[in-house]
Design a protein around this motif. Structure first.
Motif, PDB file in Angstrom:
ATOM      1  N   LEU A  57     -40.564  16.933   2.534  1.00 56.99           N
ATOM      2  CA  LEU A  57     -39.482  17.855   2.159  1.00 56.99           C
ATOM      3  C   LEU A  57     -38.670  17.342   0.979  1.00 56.99           C
ATOM      4  N   ILE A  58     -39.297  16.558   0.111  1.00 59.16           N
ATOM      5  CA  ILE A  58     -38.632  16.030  -1.086  1.00 59.16           C
ATOM      6  C   ILE A  58     -38.556  17.129  -2.138  1.00 59.16           C
ATOM      7  N   VAL A  59     -37.374  17.294  -2.726  1.00 58.72           N
ATOM      8  CA  VAL A  59     -37.188  18.301  -3.767  1.00 58.72           C
ATOM      9  C   VAL A  59     -37.016  17.678  -5.148  1.00 58.72           C
ATOM     10  N   ARG A  60     -36.680  16.392  -5.192  1.00 56.19           N
ATOM     11  CA  ARG A  60     -36.501  15.716  -6.482  1.00 56.19           C
ATOM     12  C   ARG A  60     -36.678  14.210  -6.314  1.00 56.19           C
ATOM     13  N   ARG A  61     -37.435  13.611  -7.225  1.00 54.30           N
ATOM     14  CA  ARG A  61     -37.619  12.163  -7.251  1.00 54.30           C
ATOM     15  C   ARG A  61     -36.996  11.624  -8.524  1.00 54.30           C
ATOM     16  N   GLY A  62     -36.141  10.633  -8.377  1.00 54.46           N
ATOM     17  CA  GLY A  62     -35.571   9.960  -9.529  1.00 54.46           C
ATOM     18  C   GLY A  62     -36.184   8.584  -9.665  1.00 54.46           C
ATOM     19  N   GLU A  63     -35.574   7.748 -10.479  1.00 56.78           N
ATOM     20  CA  GLU A  63     -36.062   6.384 -10.690  1.00 56.78           C
ATOM     21  C   GLU A  63     -35.711   5.471  -9.518  1.00 56.78           C
ATOM     22  N   THR A  64     -34.495   5.596  -9.004  1.00 58.80           N
ATOM     23  CA  THR A  64     -34.029   4.697  -7.941  1.00 58.80           C
ATOM     24  C   THR A  64     -33.664   5.434  -6.655  1.00 58.80           C
ATOM     25  N   CYS A  65     -33.549   6.766  -6.740  1.00 59.81           N
ATOM     26  CA  CYS A  65     -33.136   7.575  -5.593  1.00 59.81           C
ATOM     27  C   CYS A  65     -33.942   8.876  -5.579  1.00 59.81           C
ATOM     28  N   VAL A  81     -29.395  12.772  -0.210  1.00 58.10           N
ATOM     29  CA  VAL A  81     -29.693  11.906  -1.356  1.00 58.10           C
ATOM     30  C   VAL A  81     -29.866  10.498  -0.787  1.00 58.10           C
ATOM     31  N   CYS A  82     -30.999   9.873  -1.090  1.00 61.79           N
ATOM     32  CA  CYS A  82     -31.317   8.544  -0.553  1.00 61.79           C
ATOM     33  C   CYS A  82     -31.775   7.601  -1.663  1.00 61.79           C
ATOM     34  N   PRO A  83     -31.381   6.351  -1.597  1.00 66.72           N
ATOM     35  CA  PRO A  83     -32.001   5.371  -2.490  1.00 66.72           C
ATOM     36  C   PRO A  83     -33.396   5.040  -1.957  1.00 66.72           C
ATOM     37  N   TYR A  84     -34.290   4.650  -2.830  1.00 70.68           N
ATOM     38  CA  TYR A  84     -35.603   4.203  -2.362  1.00 70.68           C
ATOM     39  C   TYR A  84     -35.471   2.900  -1.574  1.00 70.68           C
ATOM     40  N   ARG A  85     -34.563   2.043  -2.020  1.00 73.31           N
ATOM     41  CA  ARG A  85     -34.363   0.768  -1.325  1.00 73.31           C
ATOM     42  C   ARG A  85     -33.738   1.000   0.040  1.00 73.31           C
ATOM     43  N   HIS A  86     -34.157   0.206   0.998  1.00 75.34           N
ATOM     44  CA  HIS A  86     -33.653   0.278   2.374  1.00 75.34           C
ATOM     45  C   HIS A  86     -32.364  -0.534   2.457  1.00 75.34           C
ATOM     46  N   VAL A  87     -31.234   0.133   2.159  1.00 77.97           N
ATOM     47  CA  VAL A  87     -29.920  -0.513   2.227  1.00 77.97           C
ATOM     48  C   VAL A  87     -29.012   0.365   3.086  1.00 77.97           C
ATOM     49  N   PRO A  88     -28.113  -0.253   3.857  1.00 84.09           N
ATOM     50  CA  PRO A  88     -27.294   0.530   4.782  1.00 84.09           C
ATOM     51  C   PRO A  88     -26.000   1.107   4.214  1.00 84.09           C
ATOM     52  N   GLU A  89     -25.445   0.527   3.168  1.00 84.52           N
ATOM     53  CA  GLU A  89     -24.114   0.960   2.741  1.00 84.52           C
ATOM     54  C   GLU A  89     -24.032   1.239   1.251  1.00 84.52           C
ATOM     55  N   LEU A  90     -23.090   2.075   0.907  1.00 89.41           N
ATOM     56  CA  LEU A  90     -22.839   2.424  -0.489  1.00 89.41           C
ATOM     57  C   LEU A  90     -22.549   1.176  -1.324  1.00 89.41           C
ATOM     58  N   ASP A  95     -25.581  -1.005  -9.703  1.00 87.41           N
ATOM     59  CA  ASP A  95     -24.899  -0.066 -10.599  1.00 87.41           C
ATOM     60  C   ASP A  95     -25.833   1.079 -10.992  1.00 87.41           C
ATOM     61  N   GLU A  96     -27.076   0.755 -11.291  1.00 82.90           N
ATOM     62  CA  GLU A  96     -28.045   1.782 -11.675  1.00 82.90           C
ATOM     63  C   GLU A  96     -28.279   2.765 -10.523  1.00 82.90           C
ATOM     64  N   GLU A  97     -28.448   2.242  -9.310  1.00 78.25           N
ATOM     65  CA  GLU A  97     -28.639   3.113  -8.150  1.00 78.25           C
ATOM     66  C   GLU A  97     -27.406   3.979  -7.900  1.00 78.25           C
ATOM     67  N   SER A  98     -26.225   3.393  -8.040  1.00 81.67           N
ATOM     68  CA  SER A  98     -24.979   4.148  -7.835  1.00 81.67           C
ATOM     69  C   SER A  98     -24.868   5.320  -8.795  1.00 81.67           C
ATOM     70  N   ARG A  99     -25.204   5.081 -10.064  1.00 81.03           N
ATOM     71  CA  ARG A  99     -25.138   6.158 -11.061  1.00 81.03           C
ATOM     72  C   ARG A  99     -26.114   7.284 -10.706  1.00 81.03           C
ATOM     73  N   GLU A 100     -27.346   6.924 -10.362  1.00 83.98           N
ATOM     74  CA  GLU A 100     -28.318   7.968 -10.046  1.00 83.98           C
ATOM     75  C   GLU A 100     -27.996   8.656  -8.722  1.00 83.98           C
ATOM     76  N   PHE A 101     -27.522   7.918  -7.743  1.00 87.30           N
ATOM     77  CA  PHE A 101     -27.119   8.473  -6.453  1.00 87.30           C
ATOM     78  C   PHE A 101     -26.066   9.569  -6.667  1.00 87.30           C
ATOM     79  N   THR A 102     -25.060   9.267  -7.475  1.00 90.91           N
ATOM     80  CA  THR A 102     -23.995  10.228  -7.778  1.00 90.91           C
ATOM     81  C   THR A 102     -24.523  11.392  -8.612  1.00 90.91           C
TER      82      THR A 102
END
Length: 187
Positions: A57-65, A81-90, A95-102
């Motif tokens: 059910l993926i609608v969009r793939r980015g570089e990090t999320c 919206v999910c990061p590819y990396r398995h991390v529990p908290e914001l 920084d790169e993941e945060s920008r793409e996540f937002t």
């Protein structure tokens, strides 16, 4: 004597004053235990990108999320919206993941406005099991489109949500809208 006792009670399936909406598909999810995810090996957000977009059910793939439909949506078009990396908290995002996540959260809202014309949104990140996260070990943000009158007695009384389209139909609509790019003009 036994039949007299049973006559006093309504047996399973016997008519009574209530109508019922059955959701047997939820049983597998409940039995598995949504909070049983402990690591990457049993995490659906880690496994999802390994499958096809339609399967996950993926609608969009980015570089990090990436962005996918919620398997058990509150409303049609409920995205995560999910990061590819398995991390529990914001706070664990780079920084790169945060920008793409937002950016993906913002774009998700723009796409949903074009595809489904919601009147508003609920955005949320539940962190940790006690914070309400269904899958606590893998960060994800909810983007729930809202319409006037979409909340009624059904979820509260019947623990049932009426959805107007299947997940496959909704995924196709959102993915196609994202791909066509007309939502960018409304930016």
């Amino acid at each position: 004597m036994a039949s007299e006792v049973f006559d006093e009670f309504q047996l399973a399936g016997a008519p009574d004053a209530f109508q019922r909406l059955w959701n047997p598909h939820r049983a597998a999810y409940q039995k598995r235990g949504q909070n049983q995810v402990t690591g990457e090996g049993d995490c659906p957000f880690c496994a999802g990108p390994e499958r096809t977009d339609e399967e996950s059910l993926i609608v969009r793939r980015g570089e990090t999320c990436f962005v996918l439909l919620n398997l058990y949506p509150y409303n049609p078009g409920h995205l995560l919206v999910c990061p590819y990396r398995h991390v529990p908290e914001l706070t664990d995002l780079t920084d790169e993941e945060s920008r793409e996540f937002t950016a993906l959260a913002q774009d998700s809202m723009r796409v949903l406005r074009t595809a489904a014309n919601p009147m508003g949104f609920n955005l949320g990140i539940n962190q940790g099991k006690v914070g309400g996260a269904g899958i606590a070990p893998h960060l994800h943000q909810h983007i729930v489109p809202r319409w006037q009158g979409d909340a009624n007695f059904m979820p509260i009384i019947a623990q049932t949500k009426n959805l107007s389209a299947t997940l496959g139909q909704t995924r196709s609509l959102v993915a196609e809208t994202w791909a066509e790019g007309s939502w960018q003009e409304k930016g």
